[in-house]
Design a protein around this motif. Structure first.
Motif, PDB file in Angstrom:
ATOM      1  N   ALA A  72       1.025   4.084  -2.864  1.00 28.81           N
ATOM      2  CA  ALA A  72       0.749   5.570  -2.559  1.00 28.81           C
ATOM      3  C   ALA A  72       1.924   6.471  -2.941  1.00 28.81           C
ATOM      4  O   ALA A  72       1.681   7.739  -3.676  1.00 28.81           O
ATOM      5  CB  ALA A  72       0.783   5.570  -1.000  1.00 28.81           C
ATOM      6  N   ASP A  77      -6.459   6.680  -0.279  1.00 29.52           N
ATOM      7  CA  ASP A  77      -7.488   5.999  -0.627  1.00 29.52           C
ATOM      8  C   ASP A  77      -8.724   6.847  -0.595  1.00 29.52           C
ATOM      9  O   ASP A  77      -9.898   6.479  -1.248  1.00 29.52           O
ATOM     10  CB  ASP A  77      -7.596   5.009   0.467  1.00 29.52           C
ATOM     11  CG  ASP A  77      -8.245   5.418   1.869  1.00 29.52           C
ATOM     12  OD1 ASP A  77      -7.040   6.350   2.222  1.00 29.52           O
ATOM     13  OD2 ASP A  77      -8.706   4.901   2.644  1.00 29.52           O
ATOM     14  N   LEU A 122       0.887  -1.223  -0.017  1.00 27.59           N
ATOM     15  CA  LEU A 122      -0.027  -0.229   0.057  1.00 27.59           C
ATOM     16  C   LEU A 122       0.941   1.232   0.023  1.00 27.59           C
ATOM     17  O   LEU A 122       0.439   2.116  -0.560  1.00 27.59           O
ATOM     18  CB  LEU A 122      -0.810   0.125   1.155  1.00 27.59           C
ATOM     19  CG  LEU A 122      -2.262  -0.906   1.058  1.00 27.59           C
ATOM     20  CD1 LEU A 122      -2.826  -1.043   2.516  1.00 27.59           C
ATOM     21  CD2 LEU A 122      -3.059  -0.758   0.117  1.00 27.59           C
ATOM     22  N   ARG A 123       2.039   1.239   0.709  1.00 27.45           N
ATOM     23  CA  ARG A 123       2.992   2.341   0.707  1.00 27.45           C
ATOM     24  C   ARG A 123       3.376   2.554  -0.603  1.00 27.45           C
ATOM     25  O   ARG A 123       3.727   3.721  -1.119  1.00 27.45           O
ATOM     26  CB  ARG A 123       3.905   2.209   1.851  1.00 27.45           C
ATOM     27  CG  ARG A 123       3.302   2.251   3.383  1.00 27.45           C
ATOM     28  CD  ARG A 123       4.366   2.533   4.335  1.00 27.45           C
ATOM     29  NE  ARG A 123       4.936   1.344   4.449  1.00 27.45           N
ATOM     30  CZ  ARG A 123       4.751   0.374   5.446  1.00 27.45           C
ATOM     31  NH1 ARG A 123       3.742   0.488   6.117  1.00 27.45           N
ATOM     32  NH2 ARG A 123       5.348  -0.742   5.559  1.00 27.45           N
ATOM     33  N   GLY A 132       1.288   4.801   7.634  1.00 28.23           N
ATOM     34  CA  GLY A 132       2.162   5.632   6.830  1.00 28.23           C
ATOM     35  C   GLY A 132       3.329   6.447   7.551  1.00 28.23           C
ATOM     36  O   GLY A 132       3.361   6.328   8.740  1.00 28.23           O
ATOM     37  N   GLU A 178      -0.380   6.436   2.704  1.00 27.86           N
ATOM     38  CA  GLU A 178      -1.265   5.142   3.166  1.00 27.86           C
ATOM     39  C   GLU A 178      -1.742   5.204   4.571  1.00 27.86           C
ATOM     40  O   GLU A 178      -0.755   5.515   5.559  1.00 27.86           O
ATOM     41  CB  GLU A 178      -0.659   3.923   2.824  1.00 27.86           C
ATOM     42  CG  GLU A 178      -1.407   2.530   3.186  1.00 27.86           C
ATOM     43  CD  GLU A 178      -1.368   2.239   4.779  1.00 27.86           C
ATOM     44  OE1 GLU A 178      -2.290   1.966   5.224  1.00 27.86           O
ATOM     45  OE2 GLU A 178      -0.303   1.994   5.124  1.00 27.86           O
ATOM     46  N   SER A 194       8.252   4.583   3.022  1.00 29.01           N
ATOM     47  CA  SER A 194       7.584   5.531   2.587  1.00 29.01           C
ATOM     48  C   SER A 194       8.600   6.425   1.549  1.00 29.01           C
ATOM     49  O   SER A 194       8.710   7.370   2.152  1.00 29.01           O
ATOM     50  CB  SER A 194       6.629   6.351   3.414  1.00 29.01           C
ATOM     51  OG  SER A 194       5.549   5.698   3.866  1.00 29.01           O
TER      52      SER A 194
END
Length: 277
Positions: A38, A122, A34-35, A148, A144, A153
């Motif tokens: 992003a 999101d 997810l990071r 995060g 994220e 990141s």
């Protein structure tokens, strides 16, 4: 019959435990994915010189007049920022979409031009047009929300390494009601990793002016005329990075809960604190 039901219940509990273990094992990998996603959404051109010029004109001629109409703004502790060496990390409580423009307008122009705002990938980056718009107007960067602000990141690390200040909302989302949400540790991890100070910010009054779910601010109703909401931004004492991230987050949480008062040094376009027009 009773033995069969007990056996079925034990089997069900076992399946739940196995599923929980599987989720726990996959969580770090999922968070990293997810990071990374992003970081791919980051709109880098929004930090270019032409974009910064447009953003300042938008703040001066559009956003400030709008905020002036709905909010009687007051800022305290601004002088603490002028004494800090950049970059640094700003962390604020979050209860309204109005928080970001209120905080940005409170920053001295020199600092505002070098401040990026972490925004939920999101929420703000699902639609490309919306992503471009918020990136251009508020210099947002995607993050994220489920943790995060770690070494994974990379886009945030690069921003800080390039000398950009970063505004984070460590609660992860807008808090509902009068209470504060749980402060996550991402900002503390970033501060510790980059050896940067954290400036806590307490914002009050924005939830009344623009509550969660509202698409536009509103004024207070009066007997004859509507009035502006009182909105205050308080900048706290900078907190030096600590290896103990839990202790750092505890200090931030305490500031969110108690805040502090002090002499007002208004950085806003209007130089008065009247609450009605």
């Amino acid at each position: 019959m009773r033995d069969a039901a007990s056996q079925a219940a034990r089997e069900s509990q076992q399946r739940v435990r196995e599923a929980a273990r599987e989720v726990a094992q996959q969580a770090p990998e999922r968070a990293q994915q997810l990071r990374a996603a992003a970081a791919q959404l980051d709109v880098r051109w929004a930090r270019s010189r032409p974009a910064r010029f447009i953003r300042e004109r938008f703040m001066q001629f559009v956003m400030n007049p709008i905020l002036d109409h709905y909010a009687a703004r007051r800022a305290t502790g601004v002088q603490r920022l002028t004494e800090l060496e950049e970059p640094f990390i700003l962390v604020a409580n979050h209860s309204s979409h109005m928080d970001t423009p209120i905080i940005l307008s409170a920053l001295p122009r020199r600092l505002r031009k070098r401040t990026a705002v972490a925004a939920a990938a999101d929420y703000f980056y699902r639609n490309r047009l919306v992503a471009w718009l918020v990136s251009l107007l508020f210099n947002t960067v995607p993050i994220e929300r489920m943790g995060g602000g770690t070494k994974d990141s990379s886009h945030l690390d690069k921003l800080l390494d390039d000398g950009w200040n970063l505004l984070l909302y460590p609660e992860g989302t807008r808090s509902r009601g009068s209470g504060l949400g749980r402060v996550r540790r991402g900002a503390a991890v970033l501060a510790s990793h980059h050896n940067l100070p954290i400036v806590p910010i307490r914002v009050s009054g924005t939830a009344e002016a623009m509550p969660p779910g509202a698409v536009w601010p509103k004024r207070l109703r009066g007997r004859l005329f509507s009035r502006r909401h009182r909105v205050e931004v308080a900048f706290g004492e900078p907190i030096e990075p600590l290896s103990d991230t839990a202790a750092l987050i505890e200090r931030v949480q305490q500031f969110f809960e108690s805040g502090e008062s002090g002499p007002s040094l208004s950085p806003y376009r209007r130089r008065h604190d009247k609450d009605d027009d």
